[in-house]
Design a protein around this motif. Structure first.
Motif, mmCIF file in Angstrom:
data_model
loop_
_atom_site.group_PDB
_atom_site.id
_atom_site.type_symbol
_atom_site.label_atom_id
_atom_site.label_comp_id
_atom_site.label_asym_id
_atom_site.label_seq_id
_atom_site.Cartn_x
_atom_site.Cartn_y
_atom_site.Cartn_z
ATOM 1 N N ASP A 11 0.834 -1.209 0.000
ATOM 2 C CA ASP A 11 0.000 0.000 0.000
ATOM 3 C C ASP A 11 0.866 1.256 0.000
ATOM 4 N N GLU A 43 -3.019 -3.598 -7.408
ATOM 5 C CA GLU A 43 -3.295 -2.512 -6.459
ATOM 6 C C GLU A 43 -3.140 -1.139 -7.117
ATOM 7 N N LEU A 46 -6.146 -0.609 -9.270
ATOM 8 C CA LEU A 46 -7.323 -0.286 -8.457
ATOM 9 C C LEU A 46 -7.283 1.173 -7.981
ATOM 10 N N VAL B 92 -8.548 -9.091 0.972
ATOM 11 C CA VAL B 92 -7.683 -8.595 -0.095
ATOM 12 C C VAL B 92 -8.270 -9.082 -1.415
ATOM 13 N N LEU B 93 -8.807 -8.141 -2.177
ATOM 14 C CA LEU B 93 -9.524 -8.497 -3.406
ATOM 15 C C LEU B 93 -8.648 -9.302 -4.357
ATOM 16 N N LEU B 109 -11.244 -5.740 -12.809
ATOM 17 C CA LEU B 109 -11.359 -4.293 -12.577
ATOM 18 C C LEU B 109 -11.825 -3.570 -13.842
ATOM 19 N N ARG B 164 -10.043 0.807 2.302
ATOM 20 C CA ARG B 164 -9.738 0.069 1.075
ATOM 21 C C ARG B 164 -10.255 -1.359 1.158
ATOM 22 N N GLN B 165 -10.184 -1.934 2.344
ATOM 23 C CA GLN B 165 -10.715 -3.292 2.490
ATOM 24 C C GLN B 165 -12.221 -3.303 2.234
ATOM 25 N N GLN B 168 -12.894 -2.759 -1.446
ATOM 26 C CA GLN B 168 -12.615 -3.967 -2.229
ATOM 27 C C GLN B 168 -13.706 -5.010 -2.024
ATOM 28 N N LYS B 169 -14.226 -5.075 -0.789
ATOM 29 C CA LYS B 169 -15.316 -6.026 -0.521
ATOM 30 C C LYS B 169 -16.569 -5.615 -1.304
ATOM 31 N N TYR B 172 -16.062 -6.470 -4.884
ATOM 32 C CA TYR B 172 -16.153 -7.926 -5.059
ATOM 33 C C TYR B 172 -17.623 -8.356 -5.059
#
Lengths: 72, 192
Positions: A11, A43, A46, B92-93, B109, B164-165, B168-169, B172
């Motif tokens: 990150d 990452e 994204l 973590v995607l 993505l 970010r988690q 990403q969820k 997803y």
């Protein structure tokens, strides 16, 4: 550097927040580890997706002109 | 009060950051009219307190701080309650997609519409949303984000990580619901 450590720093690497030494260590690991390189590219992709999805809104022209008049 | 010329120069420089402030206000309020009101008030306040701005420092961060403080005062009564995000564990995607055989992972993505990403950002609690706006959308450093939000850098990092988690969820879940990926087998829809 092990993959776990690289993952922990990914990150901050993507955000360009590592110091030069740490960034170089991550870079060297990525160059020799296809799995971590795939993760890094994901990452980074994204982060670009979030930016480009959210930064297309701009202030309406009429509002910009109104504000300019108020501030002058 | 500043000299007219200085005030004009200040206003002109401040106006170069209008889009950043408007975007931030729009994402925080979810309402174009409220966003305009918020930004207008932020600019008027900035003009009133321009003596407290140090020339040569980060005006964009200074203006954003005024705007987001007004947002919290106006809409949240200054209660910056730390709305907790669901405990996702370590979501973590990339790893999730890899586990499900979606290769290359980044292709997923490419199939997610920008509007879905905006929707996922909008669903974040405001304290987490504003960190994503500053760091990911506007490109602030952790330090500038910390200064803008009035929190330590460690808080910026932890909020960003959680945000970010969650983001990403959400992406997803959208990818599963829309058939972009199918859990448990692979799974990507054909290229369109």
């Amino acid at each position: 550097m092990r993959c776990e450590e690289c993952s922990d720093k990914l990150d901050r690497y993507v955000d360009r927040e590592l110091n030069d030494t740490e960034a170089l260590q991550v870079q060297l690991h990525l160059e020799g580890c296809p799995d971590c390189m795939d993760h890094y590219e994901f990452e980074a992709h994204l982060k670009r997706l979030v930016k480009h999805s959210c930064d297309c809104d701009t202030a309406p022209k009429a509002f910009r002109e109104k504000l300019r008049q108020i501030l002058s | 009060m500043a000299e007219p010329a200085a005030q004009t120069a200040f206003a002109e420089e401040a106006m170069t950051h209008l889009d950043t402030l408007y975007r931030g206000a729009l994402r925080l309020t979810h309402d174009p009219d409220q966003a305009q009101d918020l930004v207008q008030e932020a600019y008027l306040r900035a003009l009133r307190y321009q003596h407290s701005y140090q020339a040569g420092t980060n005006m964009k961060a200074w203006l954003f701080a005024i705007m987001r403080n007004l947002f919290w005062d106006r809409f949240k009564g200054s209660r910056k309650e730390d709305v907790s995000l669901d405990d996702l564990g370590e979501f973590v995607l990339f790893e999730k997609l890899r586990d499900e055989g979606a290769r290359p992972e980044a292709d997923v993505l490419d199939k997610i519409a920008a509007s879905e990403v905006v929707s996922a950002v909008d669903k974040l609690p405001p304290l987490h949303r504003e960190v994503v706006l500053l760091v990911d959308v506007e490109g602030f450093s952790y330090k500038d984000a910390a200064d803008t939000l009035g929190v330590p850098i460690g808080t910026v990092m932890s909020r960003l990580h959680r945000a970010r988690q969650q983001l990403q969820k959400s992406l997803y879940d959208y990818a599963v619901e829309s058939g972009i990926v199918r859990p448990g087998g692979m799974k990507q829809v054909p290229q369109t």
